[in-house]
Design an enzyme around this catalytic site. Structure first.
Site, PDB file in Angstrom:
ATOM      1  N   ASP A 329       0.814  -0.917  -0.138  1.00 29.67           N
ATOM      2  CA  ASP A 329      -0.110  -0.221  -0.059  1.00 29.67           C
ATOM      3  C   ASP A 329       0.891   1.183   0.437  1.00 29.67           C
ATOM      4  O   ASP A 329       1.880   0.914   0.087  1.00 29.67           O
ATOM      5  CB  ASP A 329      -0.933  -0.072   1.298  1.00 29.67           C
ATOM      6  CG  ASP A 329      -2.377  -1.150   0.807  1.00 29.67           C
ATOM      7  OD1 ASP A 329      -1.698  -2.299   0.068  1.00 29.67           O
ATOM      8  OD2 ASP A 329      -3.002  -0.953   2.701  1.00 29.67           O
ATOM      9  N   HIS A 471       4.147  -2.419   2.918  1.00 29.55           N
ATOM     10  CA  HIS A 471       3.859  -1.179   2.369  1.00 29.55           C
ATOM     11  C   HIS A 471       5.130  -0.653   1.728  1.00 29.55           C
ATOM     12  O   HIS A 471       6.129  -0.805   2.426  1.00 29.55           O
ATOM     13  CB  HIS A 471       3.803  -0.270   4.044  1.00 29.55           C
ATOM     14  CG  HIS A 471       2.028  -0.078   4.311  1.00 29.55           C
ATOM     15  ND1 HIS A 471       2.709  -0.523   5.270  1.00 29.55           N
ATOM     16  CD2 HIS A 471       1.151   1.393   4.504  1.00 29.55           C
ATOM     17  CE1 HIS A 471       1.142  -0.414   5.684  1.00 29.55           C
ATOM     18  NE2 HIS A 471       0.208   0.545   5.012  1.00 29.55           N
TER      19      HIS A 471
HETATM   20 ZN    ZN Z   1      -2.594   2.734   3.099  1.00 31.92          ZN
END
Ligand code: ZN
Length: 506
Positions: A329, A471
């Protein structure tokens, strides 16, 4: 007509429009860059490992010399999502960074105080920005800060602008645009007042006395602005010139209206004259070149379909093994994402990237590399806002703008959505029109920034069909990935996209 459009579009730029322009100019700039340096795209990729991170990002960004920094905290007690621009110039960088730090401290202080009164207080801080380039090469960055401390709180929005000449590293101010001339300032003030009075959205919300006070010919009143080739746009503080409107008032004056007042650097090129100079034959040549550039877009689409065919044919052989979907992400990031792509390739792994539209706009090249390698492209909103706290218009824009830019850059449709903070409600659910993908294994990589810890969390929690959250904006995540993939592969897992996972489980 032009003026009206600027007024109506508020803080949000019509992205399909601007991205198209940006992409066209980018391809031109990129061509010039490549010929000047004798580089090919793959050569500069190889070089990224040895050169400094700042230089790497500078090359990769859609806006030459500028990179976008994203900081997110998924801490339920004090969540925030912050994005700001950085250049290779330290004085500009600290000017922006000081403001960001100040806002963050203010947010955390307020939150702490409010929590002392009511333990249930939750906060939200979101800083995003728009990049507005000018033909002269100068940039205006418009930072929009919104904060709120309860679900019923409508929140505060603050707009600050920063301005950079990327060649000299110097900031410029509204004074520089008007050569510090008080007569010109007087004229500007009159022009802005006239625009305010014409603005339909401000009708019935204006307070004459305040409006006059905050548009007085003082440089301070005009310090938050952006300058593009079409307009000079001013951002006033909430509840200054108008009351009870959504967000800070934004007033655009067309460049044509102010061109006589502007310093030479910011004066528009006289379009009529240049058209006259170009003879007919040359005009046609240019038109043909443009067509050729455009025609390269469909060819990358055919590559996409080839990639898809290949991945489909390899599926049956691997169906007996366990499956896991790796998801990344908040990217893309030119350095971290590229390292992750390399590691994935090494393990023949496919993953899903839930990207912020604001970062896709900055780094389209890496998104294409992702797509060409057969990974799934997902939508994670434009600014990483908590959608459950936004009105339907904002929610729609966050999602639509992001899908639009991913599709524009790659030619591929977006088929998965992950809400920031995993925050969904019925309203958000109904508006997305895309499958909402959450996760069952949270590596907490954003919190610990510890490469070894990712593997530990995965070992303890993974099972067949898991969706793992990571991430691709943290170096520690990229550094820890190889060990995770080696472990999972040895445990009998294949790495698939969320789409493949959903298809096999249903
Ligand atoms: Zn996020």
């Amino acid at each position: 007509m032009k003026r009206k459009r600027h007024k109506a579009r508020s803080v949000w730029i019509d992205i399909t429009f601007s991205a198209a322009i940006v992409l066209l100019t980018l391809s031109a700039i990129f061509l010039v860059f490549m010929t000047e340096n004798g580089h090919t795209a793959s050569q500069s990729e190889k070089e990224t490992k040895s050169s400094s991170p700042l230089e790497t990002e500078q090359i990769d960004s859609n806006y030459p010399g500028i990179k976008i920094v994203t900081k997110t905290s998924n801490d339920k007690n004090a969540p925030f999502a912050i994005q700001y621009p950085q250049s290779i110039h330290s004085s500009f960088n600290s000017e922006v960074k000081n403001y960001i730090d100040e806002v963050q401290v203010r947010y955390l202080d307020t939150l702490t105080k409010k929590k002392q009164q009511d333990k249930k207080t939750t906060g939200e801080l979101n800083i995003s920005y728009e990049t507005l380039p000018h033909a002269s090469g100068n940039y205006s960055f418009v930072l929009v800060t919104s904060s709120r401390y309860s679900d019923t709180d409508t929140g505060k929005t603050e707009i600050r602008s920063f301005h950079l000449n990327p060649e000299t590293g110097e900031s410029f101010t509204i004074r520089d645009l008007f050569e510090d001339d008080s007569d010109r300032l007087q004229s500007l003030s009159s022009l802005v007042r006239a625009e305010i009075l014409k603005d339909e959205s401000l009708k019935g919300h204006l307070i004459q006395k305040d409006m006059e006070r905050f548009t007085e010919p003082r440089w301070m009143n005009y310090r938050n602005f952006s300058v593009t080739d079409d307009a000079l746009i001013f951002y006033f503080d909430e509840n200054t010139i108008a009351n009870n409107i959504v967000g800070p008032p934004i007033i655009a004056v067309s460049i044509d209206a102010v061109k006589e007042l502007l310093a030479t650097t910011f004066k528009p090129e006289d379009k009529e004259e240049t058209v006259d100079i170009v003879d007919k034959d040359k005009g046609e040549e240019i038109a043909e070149e443009n067509i050729e550039e455009n025609s390269t877009v469909p060819s990358s689409e055919t590559e996409v379909s080839k990639e898809n065919d290949e991945t489909e044919t390899t599926l049956p052989e691997t169906s007996l093994r366990k499956k896991v979907a790796l998801t990344f992400d908040d990217g893309p990031d030119p350095k971290v994402t590229r390292q992750i792509l390399n590691t994935l390739q090494k393990h023949d792994a496919k993953a899903t990237f839930f990207m912020l539209g604001s970062r896709v706009e900055y780094y389209p090249d890496i998104v294409n590399e992702m797509m060409e390698a057969g990974h799934e492209l997902g939508n994670h909103t434009w600014t990483h806002a908590d959608l459950t706290k936004l009105g339907p218009d904002r929610v729609a824009k966050e999602i639509e703008k992001t899908s639009a830019i991913i599709e524009e850059v790659t030619g591929q449709k977006v088929e998965a959505f992950r809400p920031p903070y995993g925050a969904v409600n019925d309203a958000v659910h109904n508006m997305t029109g895309l499958p909402i993908i959450l996760w069952d294994v949270d590596t907490l990589d954003w919190k610990y920034r510890d490469s070894a810890r990712i593997l530990q969390v995965v070992k303890e929690n993974v099972k067949d069909g898991s969706i793992i959250l990571m991430h691709d904006i943290h170096q520690s995540t990229a550094d820890g990935l190889d060990a995770v993939l080696t472990y999972l592969s040895n445990e009998g897992y294949d790495f698939v996209t969320v789409k493949e996972l959903e298809e096999t489980s249903s």
